[in-house]
Write a protein that holds these residues in place. Sequence first.
Motif, PDB file in Angstrom:
ATOM      1  N   CYS A 173       0.832  -1.214   0.000  1.00 39.15           N
ATOM      2  CA  CYS A 173       0.000   0.000   0.000  1.00 39.15           C
ATOM      3  C   CYS A 173       0.859   1.253   0.000  1.00 39.15           C
ATOM      4  O   CYS A 173       0.575   2.214  -0.737  1.00 39.15           O
ATOM      5  CB  CYS A 173      -0.923  -0.006   1.217  1.00 39.15           C
ATOM      6  N   LEU A 174       1.922   1.252   0.806  1.00 40.81           N
ATOM      7  CA  LEU A 174       2.791   2.425   0.832  1.00 40.81           C
ATOM      8  C   LEU A 174       3.521   2.594  -0.498  1.00 40.81           C
ATOM      9  O   LEU A 174       3.711   3.719  -0.978  1.00 40.81           O
ATOM     10  CB  LEU A 174       3.804   2.321   1.972  1.00 40.81           C
ATOM     11  N   GLY A 175       3.902   1.474  -1.109  1.00 46.01           N
ATOM     12  CA  GLY A 175       4.554   1.536  -2.414  1.00 46.01           C
ATOM     13  C   GLY A 175       3.668   2.182  -3.467  1.00 46.01           C
ATOM     14  O   GLY A 175       4.129   3.040  -4.232  1.00 46.01           O
ATOM     15  N   PHE A 176       2.404   1.801  -3.509  1.00 42.93           N
ATOM     16  CA  PHE A 176       1.491   2.382  -4.496  1.00 42.93           C
ATOM     17  C   PHE A 176       1.089   3.810  -4.125  1.00 42.93           C
ATOM     18  O   PHE A 176       0.784   4.614  -5.011  1.00 42.93           O
ATOM     19  CB  PHE A 176       0.264   1.492  -4.671  1.00 42.93           C
ATOM     20  N   THR A 177       1.091   4.133  -2.841  1.00 39.23           N
ATOM     21  CA  THR A 177       0.860   5.521  -2.448  1.00 39.23           C
ATOM     22  C   THR A 177       1.952   6.413  -3.016  1.00 39.23           C
ATOM     23  O   THR A 177       1.685   7.490  -3.570  1.00 39.23           O
ATOM     24  CB  THR A 177       0.830   5.655  -0.916  1.00 39.23           C
ATOM     25  N   MET A 178       3.209   5.958  -2.903  1.00 37.22           N
ATOM     26  CA  MET A 178       4.323   6.726  -3.470  1.00 37.22           C
ATOM     27  C   MET A 178       4.228   6.813  -4.986  1.00 37.22           C
ATOM     28  O   MET A 178       4.549   7.835  -5.582  1.00 37.22           O
ATOM     29  CB  MET A 178       5.655   6.095  -3.056  1.00 37.22           C
ATOM     30  N   PHE A 179       3.771   5.748  -5.623  1.00 40.03           N
ATOM     31  CA  PHE A 179       3.633   5.739  -7.079  1.00 40.03           C
ATOM     32  C   PHE A 179       2.647   6.808  -7.529  1.00 40.03           C
ATOM     33  O   PHE A 179       2.934   7.601  -8.450  1.00 40.03           O
ATOM     34  CB  PHE A 179       3.176   4.357  -7.542  1.00 40.03           C
ATOM     35  N   PHE A 180       1.496   6.881  -6.882  1.00 44.83           N
ATOM     36  CA  PHE A 180       0.476   7.839  -7.318  1.00 44.83           C
ATOM     37  C   PHE A 180       0.783   9.263  -6.867  1.00 44.83           C
ATOM     38  O   PHE A 180       0.396  10.223  -7.550  1.00 44.83           O
ATOM     39  CB  PHE A 180      -0.903   7.398  -6.834  1.00 44.83           C
ATOM     40  N   VAL A 181       1.480   9.436  -5.743  1.00 46.27           N
ATOM     41  CA  VAL A 181       1.862  10.798  -5.362  1.00 46.27           C
ATOM     42  C   VAL A 181       2.899  11.328  -6.344  1.00 46.27           C
ATOM     43  O   VAL A 181       2.890  12.524  -6.684  1.00 46.27           O
ATOM     44  CB  VAL A 181       2.390  10.860  -3.909  1.00 46.27           C
ATOM     45  N   SER A 182       3.770  10.464  -6.833  1.00 45.56           N
ATOM     46  CA  SER A 182       4.771  10.918  -7.807  1.00 45.56           C
ATOM     47  C   SER A 182       4.114  11.334  -9.120  1.00 45.56           C
ATOM     48  O   SER A 182       4.512  12.327  -9.736  1.00 45.56           O
ATOM     49  CB  SER A 182       5.808   9.808  -8.054  1.00 45.56           C
ATOM     50  N   ARG A 183       3.094  10.617  -9.548  1.00 44.75           N
ATOM     51  CA  ARG A 183       2.404  10.956 -10.793  1.00 44.75           C
ATOM     52  C   ARG A 183       1.578  12.242 -10.631  1.00 44.75           C
ATOM     53  O   ARG A 183       1.522  13.073 -11.545  1.00 44.75           O
ATOM     54  CB  ARG A 183       1.506   9.786 -11.211  1.00 44.75           C
ATOM     55  N   THR A 184       0.941  12.402  -9.477  1.00 48.46           N
ATOM     56  CA  THR A 184       0.173  13.631  -9.232  1.00 48.46           C
ATOM     57  C   THR A 184       1.093  14.842  -9.236  1.00 48.46           C
ATOM     58  O   THR A 184       0.800  15.871  -9.866  1.00 48.46           O
ATOM     59  CB  THR A 184      -0.560  13.541  -7.880  1.00 48.46           C
ATOM     60  N   GLN A 185       2.228  14.716  -8.541  1.00 47.25           N
ATOM     61  CA  GLN A 185       3.182  15.820  -8.508  1.00 47.25           C
ATOM     62  C   GLN A 185       3.733  16.120  -9.894  1.00 47.25           C
ATOM     63  O   GLN A 185       3.978  17.281 -10.235  1.00 47.25           O
ATOM     64  CB  GLN A 185       4.343  15.476  -7.569  1.00 47.25           C
ATOM     65  N   ALA A 186       3.927  15.080 -10.696  1.00 48.48           N
ATOM     66  CA  ALA A 186       4.465  15.282 -12.047  1.00 48.48           C
ATOM     67  C   ALA A 186       3.528  16.149 -12.881  1.00 48.48           C
ATOM     68  O   ALA A 186       3.969  17.089 -13.550  1.00 48.48           O
ATOM     69  CB  ALA A 186       4.678  13.927 -12.727  1.00 48.48           C
ATOM     70  N   SER A 187       2.250  15.850 -12.845  1.00 49.29           N
ATOM     71  CA  SER A 187       1.292  16.645 -13.613  1.00 49.29           C
ATOM     72  C   SER A 187       1.259  18.090 -13.120  1.00 49.29           C
ATOM     73  O   SER A 187       1.196  19.040 -13.918  1.00 49.29           O
ATOM     74  CB  SER A 187      -0.103  16.023 -13.525  1.00 49.29           C
ATOM     75  N   LEU A 188       1.314  18.274 -11.803  1.00 44.98           N
ATOM     76  CA  LEU A 188       1.348  19.627 -11.253  1.00 44.98           C
ATOM     77  C   LEU A 188       2.619  20.357 -11.684  1.00 44.98           C
ATOM     78  O   LEU A 188       2.590  21.558 -11.975  1.00 44.98           O
ATOM     79  CB  LEU A 188       1.274  19.568  -9.726  1.00 44.98           C
ATOM     80  N   TYR A 189       3.715  19.635 -11.739  1.00 46.08           N
ATOM     81  CA  TYR A 189       4.985  20.223 -12.165  1.00 46.08           C
ATOM     82  C   TYR A 189       4.920  20.643 -13.627  1.00 46.08           C
ATOM     83  O   TYR A 189       5.368  21.740 -13.991  1.00 46.08           O
ATOM     84  CB  TYR A 189       6.108  19.211 -11.946  1.00 46.08           C
ATOM     85  N   PHE A 190       4.363  19.794 -14.492  1.00 44.97           N
ATOM     86  CA  PHE A 190       4.262  20.135 -15.912  1.00 44.97           C
ATOM     87  C   PHE A 190       3.382  21.370 -16.129  1.00 44.97           C
ATOM     88  O   PHE A 190       3.678  22.220 -16.970  1.00 44.97           O
ATOM     89  CB  PHE A 190       3.703  18.954 -16.701  1.00 44.97           C
ATOM     90  N   ILE A 191       2.306  21.467 -15.365  1.00 39.75           N
ATOM     91  CA  ILE A 191       1.425  22.634 -15.475  1.00 39.75           C
ATOM     92  C   ILE A 191       2.194  23.910 -15.157  1.00 39.75           C
ATOM     93  O   ILE A 191       1.990  24.953 -15.780  1.00 39.75           O
ATOM     94  CB  ILE A 191       0.213  22.475 -14.528  1.00 39.75           C
ATOM     95  N   ASN A 192       3.090  23.813 -14.205  1.00 39.52           N
ATOM     96  CA  ASN A 192       3.874  24.974 -13.783  1.00 39.52           C
ATOM     97  C   ASN A 192       5.073  25.255 -14.670  1.00 39.52           C
ATOM     98  O   ASN A 192       5.493  26.403 -14.818  1.00 39.52           O
ATOM     99  CB  ASN A 192       4.356  24.760 -12.337  1.00 39.52           C
ATOM    100  N   ASN A 193       5.614  24.203 -15.326  1.00 43.17           N
ATOM    101  CA  ASN A 193       6.912  24.320 -15.976  1.00 43.17           C
ATOM    102  C   ASN A 193       6.866  24.377 -17.493  1.00 43.17           C
ATOM    103  O   ASN A 193       7.826  24.822 -18.125  1.00 43.17           O
ATOM    104  CB  ASN A 193       7.784  23.127 -15.531  1.00 43.17           C
TER     105      ASN A 193
END
Length: 371
Positions: A173-193
């Motif tokens: 569960c923690l592994g997949f939590t990290m997987f989806f937090v990384s993808r969410t942050q990536a999209s937010l980063y692209f929107i900004n960058n």
Amino acid sequence: MFDLLTYQQYWWFIVAILGGLFVFMTFVQGGQTLLNTLAKDEDEKNIIIASLGRKWELTFTTLVMFGGVLFAAFPLLYAVSFGGAYFVWMAILFCFIIQAVSYEYRLKPNNFLGQKTYEFFLFINGSLGIILIGIALATFFTGGNFIKSEMNLSSWKLPTYGLEAVLNPFNICLGFTMFFVSRTQASLYFINNIEHKNIVRRAKTQVKIDGSFFLLFFIFTFGYLLTLSGIEYSNEMFIIRENKFFNNILETPLFIFSLLSGVVFIFYALYITIIKNSDKGIWFFGIGVVVAITTILCLLGFNNTAIYPSLSDINSSLTIENSSGSLYTLEVMSYVSLGIPIVLSYIYYVWKSMDNEKITSDEVKSDSHHY
């Protein structure tokens, strides 16, 4: 200047902060898994790779710093985890090696593996690599199958050398939590960058998808954590205490405040991105992630809690007290750590210098040395 326990607690707090910073920096890995989702042609793919290429080394550097601080401040923990569960950590290392190779050789002329192969390597790094790191970090809560002798020599008791951790539901569960937090942050980063309306539009849609999965996994995993038993120690005596991490939160009001603060920042970031169409969500989300992860890691180390329980022999469990370096080592390191704000300020300055203007298609096309 201070006693040994104070230094031990200080350095565990530094470890927790580095863990939070690392989780934030995994937006690079998350972006790699979104390459074929957000990009519909080679030009768009090159823009995304160029955006990530400016930051990928920071993730690796933060991971190395995390391991380096563990090695210096808590050498026995480093030896038992990285040395005993080495199949897991070697798999993680391999995932990061192929990431570095991929950025370097993806567009090199006449590379014998081909561009698609290197892009697949980037996906492996962003998916398997991040999930395995989450599983490895989760073992600090759930424990490992090792024993420790009176001479502080340790040995792993299972021939799978850490791979058995993938069978623990909490670890997964923690592994997949990290997987989806990384993808969410990536999209937010692209929107900004990135200055590209199609990529940004798709990224906003992806924030809704991955953000929803992240919140579900985070809530479930954190709730799961509150029900876990932990190892408590006093005068070198170890006992199993039910709901140990839940009790740690109740006994330390600061943990409640910091955790709620992190969650508020995360929700606010999603709100201003999805509802207000802001491009600043990555910063609020990042602050929230760092604060929340730091708080969760601080549930270990403090309140007489084992930082690495032994599943083979409870008395072999590791704590900040029995796994740390000497007073002299921690004291000298503490003086050196006073320079950390200077390093962070420099990183912030360089980051802002690189991101003064958003990445455009024309900029990438004009750069003959882009990734």
